[in-house]
Design a protein around this motif. Sequence first.
Motif, PDB file in Angstrom:
ATOM      1  N   GLY A 152      35.243  24.233  38.480  1.00  0.00           N
ATOM      2  CA  GLY A 152      36.539  23.776  38.515  1.00  0.00           C
ATOM      3  C   GLY A 152      37.565  24.838  37.898  1.00  0.00           C
ATOM      4  O   GLY A 152      38.609  24.664  37.993  1.00  0.00           O
ATOM      5  N   THR A 153      36.850  25.881  37.336  1.00  0.00           N
ATOM      6  CA  THR A 153      37.613  26.885  37.033  1.00  0.00           C
ATOM      7  C   THR A 153      38.156  27.817  38.040  1.00  0.00           C
ATOM      8  O   THR A 153      37.509  27.913  39.125  1.00  0.00           O
ATOM      9  CB  THR A 153      36.686  27.750  35.742  1.00  0.00           C
ATOM     10  OG1 THR A 153      35.426  28.015  36.412  1.00  0.00           O
ATOM     11  CG2 THR A 153      36.658  27.087  34.484  1.00  0.00           C
ATOM     12  N   ASN A 154      39.022  28.831  37.691  1.00  0.00           N
ATOM     13  CA  ASN A 154      39.422  29.752  38.529  1.00  0.00           C
ATOM     14  C   ASN A 154      39.450  31.218  38.352  1.00  0.00           C
ATOM     15  O   ASN A 154      39.558  31.189  36.931  1.00  0.00           O
ATOM     16  CB  ASN A 154      41.000  29.607  38.833  1.00  0.00           C
ATOM     17  CG  ASN A 154      41.147  27.946  39.348  1.00  0.00           C
ATOM     18  OD1 ASN A 154      41.000  27.487  40.601  1.00  0.00           O
ATOM     19  ND2 ASN A 154      41.214  26.963  38.387  1.00  0.00           N
ATOM     20  N   LEU A 155      39.288  31.879  39.053  1.00  0.00           N
ATOM     21  CA  LEU A 155      39.022  33.635  38.817  1.00  0.00           C
ATOM     22  C   LEU A 155      40.284  34.056  38.482  1.00  0.00           C
ATOM     23  O   LEU A 155      41.177  34.218  39.284  1.00  0.00           O
ATOM     24  CB  LEU A 155      38.256  34.064  39.831  1.00  0.00           C
ATOM     25  CG  LEU A 155      37.969  35.733  39.854  1.00  0.00           C
ATOM     26  CD1 LEU A 155      37.467  36.083  38.498  1.00  0.00           C
ATOM     27  CD2 LEU A 155      37.178  36.306  40.937  1.00  0.00           C
ATOM     28  N   ILE A 156      40.560  34.708  37.405  1.00  0.00           N
ATOM     29  CA  ILE A 156      41.486  35.873  37.134  1.00  0.00           C
ATOM     30  C   ILE A 156      41.008  36.747  36.042  1.00  0.00           C
ATOM     31  O   ILE A 156      40.288  36.639  35.093  1.00  0.00           O
ATOM     32  CB  ILE A 156      42.864  35.158  36.341  1.00  0.00           C
ATOM     33  CG1 ILE A 156      43.689  34.235  37.115  1.00  0.00           C
ATOM     34  CG2 ILE A 156      43.703  36.478  35.911  1.00  0.00           C
ATOM     35  CD1 ILE A 156      44.665  33.740  36.460  1.00  0.00           C
ATOM     36  N   TYR A 157      40.929  38.099  36.767  1.00  0.00           N
ATOM     37  CA  TYR A 157      40.139  39.041  35.878  1.00  0.00           C
ATOM     38  C   TYR A 157      40.642  39.517  34.582  1.00  0.00           C
ATOM     39  O   TYR A 157      42.001  39.047  34.269  1.00  0.00           O
ATOM     40  CB  TYR A 157      40.200  40.491  36.824  1.00  0.00           C
ATOM     41  CG  TYR A 157      39.451  40.431  38.015  1.00  0.00           C
ATOM     42  CD1 TYR A 157      38.062  39.949  37.930  1.00  0.00           C
ATOM     43  CD2 TYR A 157      39.712  40.939  39.270  1.00  0.00           C
ATOM     44  CE1 TYR A 157      37.136  40.142  39.025  1.00  0.00           C
ATOM     45  CE2 TYR A 157      39.146  40.826  40.278  1.00  0.00           C
ATOM     46  CZ  TYR A 157      37.652  40.470  40.177  1.00  0.00           C
ATOM     47  OH  TYR A 157      36.863  40.602  41.337  1.00  0.00           O
ATOM     48  N   HIS A 158      40.201  39.977  33.677  1.00  0.00           N
ATOM     49  CA  HIS A 158      40.581  40.239  32.319  1.00  0.00           C
ATOM     50  C   HIS A 158      41.339  41.738  32.582  1.00  0.00           C
ATOM     51  O   HIS A 158      40.716  42.680  33.284  1.00  0.00           O
ATOM     52  CB  HIS A 158      39.119  40.738  31.742  1.00  0.00           C
ATOM     53  CG  HIS A 158      39.298  40.992  30.175  1.00  0.00           C
ATOM     54  ND1 HIS A 158      40.171  42.056  29.602  1.00  0.00           N
ATOM     55  CD2 HIS A 158      38.806  40.464  28.957  1.00  0.00           C
ATOM     56  CE1 HIS A 158      40.116  42.242  28.394  1.00  0.00           C
ATOM     57  NE2 HIS A 158      39.615  41.378  27.877  1.00  0.00           N
ATOM     58  N   GLY A 159      42.466  41.568  32.062  1.00  0.00           N
ATOM     59  CA  GLY A 159      43.637  42.415  32.315  1.00  0.00           C
ATOM     60  C   GLY A 159      43.232  43.791  31.455  1.00  0.00           C
ATOM     61  O   GLY A 159      42.357  43.587  30.546  1.00  0.00           O
ATOM     62  N   ARG A 213      35.275  54.177  43.477  1.00  0.00           N
ATOM     63  CA  ARG A 213      35.426  52.911  43.642  1.00  0.00           C
ATOM     64  C   ARG A 213      36.301  52.315  42.268  1.00  0.00           C
ATOM     65  O   ARG A 213      37.013  51.183  42.475  1.00  0.00           O
ATOM     66  CB  ARG A 213      34.167  52.307  43.593  1.00  0.00           C
ATOM     67  CG  ARG A 213      33.925  50.760  43.809  1.00  0.00           C
ATOM     68  CD  ARG A 213      34.611  50.444  45.456  1.00  0.00           C
ATOM     69  NE  ARG A 213      34.551  48.902  45.606  1.00  0.00           N
ATOM     70  CZ  ARG A 213      35.813  48.127  45.320  1.00  0.00           C
ATOM     71  NH1 ARG A 213      36.799  48.990  44.937  1.00  0.00           N
ATOM     72  NH2 ARG A 213      35.955  47.143  45.509  1.00  0.00           N
ATOM     73  N   VAL A 214      35.747  52.743  41.231  1.00  0.00           N
ATOM     74  CA  VAL A 214      36.567  52.337  40.010  1.00  0.00           C
ATOM     75  C   VAL A 214      38.156  52.266  39.990  1.00  0.00           C
ATOM     76  O   VAL A 214      38.711  51.476  39.832  1.00  0.00           O
ATOM     77  CB  VAL A 214      35.794  52.763  38.862  1.00  0.00           C
ATOM     78  CG1 VAL A 214      36.716  52.502  37.535  1.00  0.00           C
ATOM     79  CG2 VAL A 214      34.588  52.351  38.627  1.00  0.00           C
ATOM     80  N   ARG A 236      40.637  49.190  39.718  1.00  0.00           N
ATOM     81  CA  ARG A 236      41.419  49.080  38.415  1.00  0.00           C
ATOM     82  C   ARG A 236      42.772  48.565  38.864  1.00  0.00           C
ATOM     83  O   ARG A 236      43.751  48.065  37.798  1.00  0.00           O
ATOM     84  CB  ARG A 236      41.333  50.155  37.647  1.00  0.00           C
ATOM     85  CG  ARG A 236      42.172  51.490  38.171  1.00  0.00           C
ATOM     86  CD  ARG A 236      41.850  52.629  37.096  1.00  0.00           C
ATOM     87  NE  ARG A 236      42.900  53.783  37.572  1.00  0.00           N
ATOM     88  CZ  ARG A 236      42.863  54.973  37.068  1.00  0.00           C
ATOM     89  NH1 ARG A 236      42.178  54.942  35.603  1.00  0.00           N
ATOM     90  NH2 ARG A 236      43.445  56.061  37.490  1.00  0.00           N
ATOM     91  N   GLN A 237      43.427  48.629  39.843  1.00  0.00           N
ATOM     92  CA  GLN A 237      44.687  48.343  40.483  1.00  0.00           C
ATOM     93  C   GLN A 237      44.797  46.528  40.244  1.00  0.00           C
ATOM     94  O   GLN A 237      45.819  46.039  40.175  1.00  0.00           O
ATOM     95  CB  GLN A 237      44.885  48.604  41.851  1.00  0.00           C
ATOM     96  CG  GLN A 237      44.937  50.156  42.121  1.00  0.00           C
ATOM     97  CD  GLN A 237      45.314  50.416  43.716  1.00  0.00           C
ATOM     98  OE1 GLN A 237      45.809  49.687  44.566  1.00  0.00           O
ATOM     99  NE2 GLN A 237      44.779  51.718  43.974  1.00  0.00           N
ATOM    100  N   ASN A 238      43.430  46.130  40.373  1.00  0.00           N
ATOM    101  CA  ASN A 238      43.433  44.516  40.201  1.00  0.00           C
ATOM    102  C   ASN A 238      43.364  44.037  39.071  1.00  0.00           C
ATOM    103  O   ASN A 238      43.882  42.895  38.621  1.00  0.00           O
ATOM    104  CB  ASN A 238      41.918  44.026  40.835  1.00  0.00           C
ATOM    105  CG  ASN A 238      41.707  44.339  42.165  1.00  0.00           C
ATOM    106  OD1 ASN A 238      42.822  44.410  43.203  1.00  0.00           O
ATOM    107  ND2 ASN A 238      40.785  44.981  42.658  1.00  0.00           N
ATOM    108  N   ILE A 239      43.272  45.091  37.937  1.00  0.00           N
ATOM    109  CA  ILE A 239      43.233  44.343  36.481  1.00  0.00           C
ATOM    110  C   ILE A 239      44.541  44.970  35.791  1.00  0.00           C
ATOM    111  O   ILE A 239      44.677  44.918  34.524  1.00  0.00           O
ATOM    112  CB  ILE A 239      42.059  44.706  35.840  1.00  0.00           C
ATOM    113  CG1 ILE A 239      41.718  46.242  35.800  1.00  0.00           C
ATOM    114  CG2 ILE A 239      40.978  44.052  36.496  1.00  0.00           C
ATOM    115  CD1 ILE A 239      40.354  46.777  35.033  1.00  0.00           C
ATOM    116  N   ASP A 240      45.527  45.541  36.426  1.00  0.00           N
ATOM    117  CA  ASP A 240      46.638  45.980  35.802  1.00  0.00           C
ATOM    118  C   ASP A 240      47.399  44.835  35.134  1.00  0.00           C
ATOM    119  O   ASP A 240      47.472  43.668  35.933  1.00  0.00           O
ATOM    120  CB  ASP A 240      47.527  46.710  36.814  1.00  0.00           C
ATOM    121  CG  ASP A 240      48.807  47.295  36.144  1.00  0.00           C
ATOM    122  OD1 ASP A 240      49.742  46.378  35.984  1.00  0.00           O
ATOM    123  OD2 ASP A 240      48.813  48.676  35.860  1.00  0.00           O
TER     124      ASP A 240
END
Length: 406
Positions: A186-193, A364-365, A369-373
């Motif tokens: 039931g949880t949802n994914l949001i990356y650690h900023g 690749r990193v 890292r644009q996804n965790i700004d």
Amino acid sequence: MHPNLKIMMVSTEYPPMHGGVGRFTYNLVKSLRLCNLEVRVVSDTHGSGDYSGLSPNNKQNSELLLNIIQEYKPDIVHIQYEHGLYGFKLSPLLPSLTNTGLDEFYDKCPFPVVTTFHTSMYFKQWMQSINTKNGNSKDILKLNLIYKYWKQLINYSSLHRINKQIMSKSAYGIVFSNYMRSLIPGTNLIYHGSEPWPTAKDIIQKEARKKLGLPQKGRLALAQGFFTSTKGWDIIKSMKMPLNWKLVVNYSRNFYNTEVDDIELKNGKVNNQIINLGKQYLTEEDLSLLFFSCDAVFLPYKVASGSGIMFDGLGHGKPFISSNLGFFKEFSEMNLGIVSNRKPRCFEKAFVELEKNYKSFETRVKEFRQNIDWNIIVRQHLLIYENILKQQNISMKIAQRNRPTF
């Protein structure tokens, strides 16, 4: 955005206290306030929250929070949840009686609650998280240690039961990985900023190393975090870094955990391959300098859920080498790092592999890292808050429409 939105952020751990949950909360709060939201933080008395008094040892955590929200009347309560931070009382006989210090709050809170889950584990990790250092070595039967194992064993199901109950009482649940989603349905994914501190973002590696007194030549791997066995400091004693690599170690004591490992790493150079930075609390700027100084992050953990250190490394463009745990596997499959069996020799081979393919991992990193700004992460949180309030307004209008008239 909903006008005059008021957020109550809840985290026992908060700077200047050490710890990844506190750092994450601090950076999220800072980002939300930059969006002109009113955010107030409830923390431990040693943290710099707007309200204080939370503690794993405070049996009145729920009552404290209920009193605060009655005064503040937030639109959203956002709890940074890690079971050890609010009191997690394991029953040694009846797992159904195991409870947390926030159970009553979740039952009675009249405002929508968003929960970010920082911890969940499979069975082996759960059992490895036991503190075995305080047993009485003179006791032949080691009854205290047996008792700890027994209590942990019968309460594995309690961990997941409580997480599911908390999720069912939350308006929204957040985790940092798909691995965590599988453990807490039931949880949802949001990356650690994660992103570099503004004043450090343009610094070159040579300059960062000079500021911290680190060697200019060769590769450096960073082991950073709490000084506990679950973080894998036992492995460091046995490590032999491959040619061209040195290991930079920096650790701090967990504020609530009295565990003491039998690892002695004096400040300065421990040997030709391990350098102990010997700093306790690091500012966000200091941490950025440290990550920029190094070429990789080393995570020899026994237990991992939402590893902020891994995300911090990725946010600074650094790949990782870690234990072969589910959480890390997910990100290694994105070619952001390498997972390995938790043995010194296996880790040594991983460093050789990373050196051989470093450019590929680095590329690749830098893409990931644009996804965790934090600009991305905070927008995702704002959308969640807005949708919850929209849904709440719709529900209120439906209820008013269906209210009987006399």
